[in-house]
Write a protein that holds these residues in place. Structure first.
Motif, mmCIF file in Angstrom:
data_model
loop_
_atom_site.group_PDB
_atom_site.id
_atom_site.type_symbol
_atom_site.label_atom_id
_atom_site.label_comp_id
_atom_site.label_asym_id
_atom_site.label_seq_id
_atom_site.Cartn_x
_atom_site.Cartn_y
_atom_site.Cartn_z
ATOM 1 N N ALA A 259 0.840 -1.200 0.000
ATOM 2 C CA ALA A 259 0.000 0.000 0.000
ATOM 3 C C ALA A 259 0.873 1.248 0.000
ATOM 4 C CB ALA A 259 -0.941 -0.009 1.199
ATOM 5 N N ASN A 260 1.879 1.265 0.856
ATOM 6 C CA ASN A 260 2.790 2.417 0.872
ATOM 7 C C ASN A 260 3.466 2.587 -0.488
ATOM 8 O OD1 ASN A 260 2.362 3.409 3.443
ATOM 9 N ND2 ASN A 260 4.063 2.277 4.358
ATOM 10 N N ALA A 261 3.940 1.504 -1.062
ATOM 11 C CA ALA A 261 4.638 1.580 -2.349
ATOM 12 C C ALA A 261 3.710 2.118 -3.434
ATOM 13 C CB ALA A 261 5.180 0.205 -2.735
ATOM 14 N N LYS A 262 2.481 1.618 -3.486
ATOM 15 C CA LYS A 262 1.529 2.056 -4.513
ATOM 16 C C LYS A 262 1.146 3.521 -4.340
ATOM 17 C CE LYS A 262 -0.480 -2.458 -5.355
ATOM 18 N NZ LYS A 262 -1.666 -3.109 -5.877
ATOM 19 N N LEU A 263 1.171 3.990 -3.106
ATOM 20 C CA LEU A 263 0.818 5.390 -2.844
ATOM 21 C C LEU A 263 2.040 6.308 -2.874
ATOM 22 C CD1 LEU A 263 -1.787 4.860 0.020
ATOM 23 C CD2 LEU A 263 -2.250 5.449 -2.389
ATOM 24 N N GLY A 264 3.216 5.724 -3.101
ATOM 25 C CA GLY A 264 4.434 6.529 -3.159
ATOM 26 C C GLY A 264 4.871 7.070 -1.816
ATOM 27 N N VAL A 265 4.535 6.341 -0.750
ATOM 28 C CA VAL A 265 4.884 6.751 0.614
ATOM 29 C C VAL A 265 5.920 5.761 1.149
ATOM 30 C CG1 VAL A 265 3.985 7.094 2.950
ATOM 31 C CG2 VAL A 265 2.553 7.674 0.972
ATOM 32 N N PRO A 266 7.029 6.244 1.689
ATOM 33 C CA PRO A 266 8.024 5.291 2.205
ATOM 34 C C PRO A 266 7.540 4.601 3.479
ATOM 35 C CG PRO A 266 8.733 7.556 2.614
ATOM 36 C CD PRO A 266 7.467 7.637 1.804
ATOM 37 N N ASP A 267 8.001 3.379 3.672
ATOM 38 C CA ASP A 267 7.756 2.680 4.932
ATOM 39 C C ASP A 267 8.439 3.448 6.058
ATOM 40 O OD1 ASP A 267 6.300 0.399 4.036
ATOM 41 O OD2 ASP A 267 8.168 -0.550 3.387
ATOM 42 N N THR A 268 7.937 3.269 7.253
ATOM 43 C CA THR A 268 8.578 3.841 8.428
ATOM 44 C C THR A 268 9.535 2.784 8.982
ATOM 45 O OG1 THR A 268 6.566 5.092 8.909
ATOM 46 C CG2 THR A 268 8.179 4.879 10.697
ATOM 47 N N GLU A 269 10.826 3.039 8.854
ATOM 48 C CA GLU A 269 11.821 2.081 9.320
ATOM 49 C C GLU A 269 12.146 2.314 10.789
ATOM 50 O OE1 GLU A 269 15.239 2.570 6.763
ATOM 51 O OE2 GLU A 269 14.535 0.941 5.473
ATOM 52 N N TYR A 270 12.509 1.235 11.454
ATOM 53 C CA TYR A 270 13.022 1.318 12.819
ATOM 54 C C TYR A 270 14.479 1.742 12.700
ATOM 55 C CZ TYR A 270 14.466 -0.213 17.498
ATOM 56 O OH TYR A 270 14.972 -0.262 18.766
ATOM 57 N N VAL A 271 14.739 3.038 12.899
ATOM 58 C CA VAL A 271 16.058 3.595 12.592
ATOM 59 C C VAL A 271 17.131 3.178 13.584
ATOM 60 C CG1 VAL A 271 15.126 5.559 11.328
ATOM 61 C CG2 VAL A 271 15.529 5.758 13.788
ATOM 62 N N ARG A 272 16.757 2.690 14.744
ATOM 63 C CA ARG A 272 17.766 2.267 15.720
ATOM 64 C C ARG A 272 18.284 0.860 15.440
ATOM 65 N NH1 ARG A 272 14.029 4.787 20.089
ATOM 66 N NH2 ARG A 272 14.803 6.909 20.083
ATOM 67 N N SER A 273 17.749 0.258 14.403
ATOM 68 C CA SER A 273 18.146 -1.100 14.039
ATOM 69 C C SER A 273 19.288 -1.072 13.034
ATOM 70 C CB SER A 273 16.942 -1.819 13.413
ATOM 71 O OG SER A 273 17.320 -3.034 12.820
ATOM 72 N N ALA A 274 20.153 -2.032 13.148
ATOM 73 C CA ALA A 274 21.140 -2.242 12.084
ATOM 74 C C ALA A 274 20.392 -2.840 10.899
ATOM 75 C CB ALA A 274 22.215 -3.208 12.570
ATOM 76 N N GLU A 275 21.056 -2.940 9.783
ATOM 77 C CA GLU A 275 20.436 -3.602 8.641
ATOM 78 C C GLU A 275 20.420 -5.097 8.925
ATOM 79 O OE1 GLU A 275 21.987 -2.423 4.871
ATOM 80 O OE2 GLU A 275 21.322 -0.357 5.137
ATOM 81 N N VAL A 276 19.239 -5.645 9.127
ATOM 82 C CA VAL A 276 19.122 -7.031 9.562
ATOM 83 C C VAL A 276 18.665 -7.976 8.457
ATOM 84 C CG1 VAL A 276 18.753 -6.492 11.991
ATOM 85 C CG2 VAL A 276 16.797 -6.575 10.457
ATOM 86 N N PHE A 277 18.189 -7.434 7.368
ATOM 87 C CA PHE A 277 17.748 -8.266 6.254
ATOM 88 C C PHE A 277 18.734 -8.111 5.114
ATOM 89 C CE2 PHE A 277 13.915 -6.958 8.573
ATOM 90 C CZ PHE A 277 13.433 -8.203 8.929
ATOM 91 N N ARG A 278 19.112 -9.207 4.528
ATOM 92 C CA ARG A 278 20.058 -9.160 3.421
ATOM 93 C C ARG A 278 19.335 -8.781 2.140
ATOM 94 N NH1 ARG A 278 23.692 -14.554 4.344
ATOM 95 N NH2 ARG A 278 24.330 -14.017 6.446
ATOM 96 N N LYS A 279 19.996 -8.002 1.348
ATOM 97 C CA LYS A 279 19.447 -7.672 0.032
ATOM 98 C C LYS A 279 19.565 -8.896 -0.860
ATOM 99 C CE LYS A 279 20.184 -2.779 0.299
ATOM 100 N NZ LYS A 279 20.486 -1.566 -0.406
ATOM 101 N N LYS A 280 18.587 -9.030 -1.748
ATOM 102 C CA LYS A 280 18.617 -10.161 -2.673
ATOM 103 C C LYS A 280 19.774 -9.995 -3.642
ATOM 104 C CE LYS A 280 13.612 -10.565 -2.617
ATOM 105 N NZ LYS A 280 12.398 -10.347 -3.383
ATOM 106 N N SER A 281 20.487 -11.088 -3.885
ATOM 107 C CA SER A 281 21.561 -11.023 -4.869
ATOM 108 C C SER A 281 20.954 -11.156 -6.261
ATOM 109 C CB SER A 281 22.589 -12.119 -4.611
ATOM 110 O OG SER A 281 21.953 -13.382 -4.616
ATOM 111 N N LYS A 282 21.543 -10.451 -7.183
ATOM 112 C CA LYS A 282 20.966 -10.440 -8.542
ATOM 113 C C LYS A 282 21.634 -11.433 -9.433
ATOM 114 C CE LYS A 282 19.427 -5.808 -8.066
ATOM 115 N NZ LYS A 282 18.977 -4.644 -8.584
#
Length: 193
Positions: A170-193
């Motif tokens: 819904a956020n993506a379709k409306l052009g609104v960014p997700d609200t990230e938990y900024v105190r977190s390190a990057e915990v999810f790995r990006k998909k390799s291409k």
């Protein structure tokens, strides 16, 4: 037809095939699903206000029908009743989760409820769905002679994941960014291409 019956004035309510206290775990389980359904209705109404989310709004209304089936399956006082929720319901949700996950950007941090109002409401649905699932787990543990339909538990588990994916889509379709938990390190790995 009058809405009030006065039959519950002493703290009892009717199930299909019997009566129990209003605080019985079975009533608590299907009551929490009813609460969830109300929030899904609110999310559907909010989504319908946005042209980009009309399909999502219609899908949420369909899910409300399935949630009512879940409540119905839990409302039997004795075992052996015909059940409505089957394995196919959770499988359908998995396809929707995959679709909505593809429509949202990759995530690297935990996501907080928010962004758009639709997304925030879908996160409310997600958390109430998790509580409903916990109530169904308790019902199964406390009533092994007449447990809840196990497919309801599976459906609710998948449905909470659906709400997370739908909130991000819904956020993506409306052009609104997700609200990230900024105190977190990057915990999810990006998909390799």
């Amino acid at each position: 037809m009058k809405i009030y019956t006065r039959t519950g004035d002493k703290g009892q309510t009717s199930l299909i095939g019997g009566r129990v206290r209003k605080d019985d775990i079975r009533v608590e389980a299907y009551g929490t699903i009813d609460e969830l359904n109300s929030f899904v209705g609110q999310a559907a109404a909010e989504a319908a206000k946005h042209e980009e989310l009309k399909d999502m709004a219609a899908l949420l209304v369909d899910l409300m029908q399935e949630l009512f089936d879940c409540g119905s399956d839990l409302a039997y006082a004795s075992p052996g009743a015909p059940l409505k929720v089957t394995e196919e319901a959770a499988i359908r949700l998995e396809a929707m989760i995959d679709q909505y996950s593809e429509e949202a950007p990759e995530i690297t941090r935990f996501i907080l409820p928010g962004g758009s109002s639709v997304s925030a409401l879908l996160h409310v649905c997600r958390t109430v769905c998790r509580r409903a699932e916990r109530r169904v787990v308790t019902l199964a543990a406390e009533h092994p002679d007449n447990p809840a339909n196990p497919e309801v538990q599976k459906y609710l588990n998948r449905l909470s994941d659906f709400f997370f994916a739908a909130a991000r889509a819904a956020n993506a379709k409306l052009g609104v960014p997700d609200t990230e938990y900024v105190r977190s390190a990057e915990v999810f790995r990006k998909k390799s291409k």
